[in-house]
Design a protein around this motif. Structure first.
Motif, PDB file in Angstrom:
ATOM      1  N   ALA A  11       0.829  -1.207   0.000  1.00 41.87           N
ATOM      2  CA  ALA A  11       0.000   0.000   0.000  1.00 41.87           C
ATOM      3  C   ALA A  11       0.864   1.257   0.000  1.00 41.87           C
ATOM      4  CB  ALA A  11      -0.938  -0.005   1.206  1.00 41.87           C
ATOM      5  N   ASP A  12       1.905   1.275   0.827  1.00 42.39           N
ATOM      6  CA  ASP A  12       2.766   2.452   0.886  1.00 42.39           C
ATOM      7  C   ASP A  12       3.605   2.573  -0.387  1.00 42.39           C
ATOM      8  OD1 ASP A  12       3.547   4.744   2.481  1.00 42.39           O
ATOM      9  OD2 ASP A  12       5.514   3.801   2.636  1.00 42.39           O
ATOM     10  N   LEU A  13       4.034   1.453  -0.937  1.00 42.44           N
ATOM     11  CA  LEU A  13       4.774   1.496  -2.194  1.00 42.44           C
ATOM     12  C   LEU A  13       3.899   2.058  -3.305  1.00 42.44           C
ATOM     13  CD1 LEU A  13       7.116   0.967  -4.068  1.00 42.44           C
ATOM     14  CD2 LEU A  13       6.505  -1.462  -4.087  1.00 42.44           C
ATOM     15  N   ALA A  14       2.637   1.646  -3.341  1.00 48.36           N
ATOM     16  CA  ALA A  14       1.714   2.183  -4.343  1.00 48.36           C
ATOM     17  C   ALA A  14       1.564   3.695  -4.180  1.00 48.36           C
ATOM     18  CB  ALA A  14       0.358   1.497  -4.221  1.00 48.36           C
ATOM     19  N   ALA A  15       1.518   4.155  -2.943  1.00 45.89           N
ATOM     20  CA  ALA A  15       1.392   5.591  -2.692  1.00 45.89           C
ATOM     21  C   ALA A  15       2.618   6.347  -3.188  1.00 45.89           C
ATOM     22  CB  ALA A  15       1.175   5.846  -1.199  1.00 45.89           C
TER      23      ALA A  15
END
Length: 240
Positions: A184-188
């Motif tokens: 999720a944080d990588l996608a952000a």
């Protein structure tokens, strides 16, 4: 107290911002397919179809490295399944070989291209063209060489925030990005970089390149070695 840890150097002449050339890369890959490297196992080189897969490539995010669980490629694929649909003009390119390739390809979302492994002569042509390079390792890395090579090409690296990867991110400052180890944080972080205006991404790339030249070029590494030697109170002097 006489021991100093110095990272390996980056070939900043080979990994440079103006080195990207998709047409030359496609031609080289097709030539490699026509005349494979003698004696090299097929999985250690580019796929025979790699040139055709990359022909006409537009914007892209790049991973290059081993295809194994420890390298976190599965996190990148999950992140891309989340953020990729928001950037319909952008492709994820995965370069490398490893025993997890079949599993990773089976789980790959749309607009993901696997090319097989590439040599430095290929990467010198490919890396500078990327919008971002992702280094999502889940296990510690001694040094973030892939991230430093990307930065040397003026490309923003997005790295897991630990070990030698965090060292490179710290050296790049605002010209690099870290994520917390989750998809999720990588996608952000991917969404943030891909949403930047080209001029802002270019400005970050210039800053990233400057940091590599200062910290991790062979000249920079040699300078640090000399400074550490001369700066050690108990050490002998250097002459000549």
């Amino acid at each position: 107290d006489r021991m100093h840890v110095v990272p390996p150097g980056v070939d900043t002449e080979a990994f440079r911002p103006d080195g990207g050339d998709l047409a030359a890369l496609v031609e080289l890959l097709r030539a490699n397919a026509a005349a494979p490297h003698p004696g090299r196992p097929p999985e250690r080189g580019p796929d025979p179809e790699a040139g055709d897969r990359l022909a006409g490539l537009g914007r892209f995010v790049l991973y290059f490295g081993k295809l194994m669980h420890q390298k976190g490629v599965h996190l990148l694929l999950e992140a891309w399944s989340r953020i990729g649909p928001l950037f319909a003009d952008t492709t994820l390119v995965v370069v490398g070989f490893g025993d997890a390739r079949a599993e990773l390809e089976a789980d790959a979302p749309e607009r993901t291209i696997f090319t097989g492994a590439m040599d430095h002569e290929h990467l010198h042509l490919l890396v500078p063209l990327a919008d971002a390079v992702v280094v999502p390792s889940v296990l510690p890395e001694a040094f973030g060489m892939v991230a430093a090579e990307a930065a040397s090409c003026g490309v923003v690296p997005i790295v897991a925030g630990h070990s030698g990867l965090a060292e490179v991110a710290a050296g790049l400052g605002s010209n690099g990005r870290t994520f917390d180890g989750t998809a999720a944080d990588l996608a952000a972080r991917l969404g943030e970089i891909l949403s930047l205006a080209p001029g802002e991404r270019s400005r970050m790339g210039v800053g990233a390149r400057a940091a590599v030249l200062e910290r991790w070029s062979w000249e920079g590494i040699a300078r640090r070695l000399i400074e550490e030697w001369l700066g050690h109170e108990a050490g002998p002097s250097i002459s000549g």
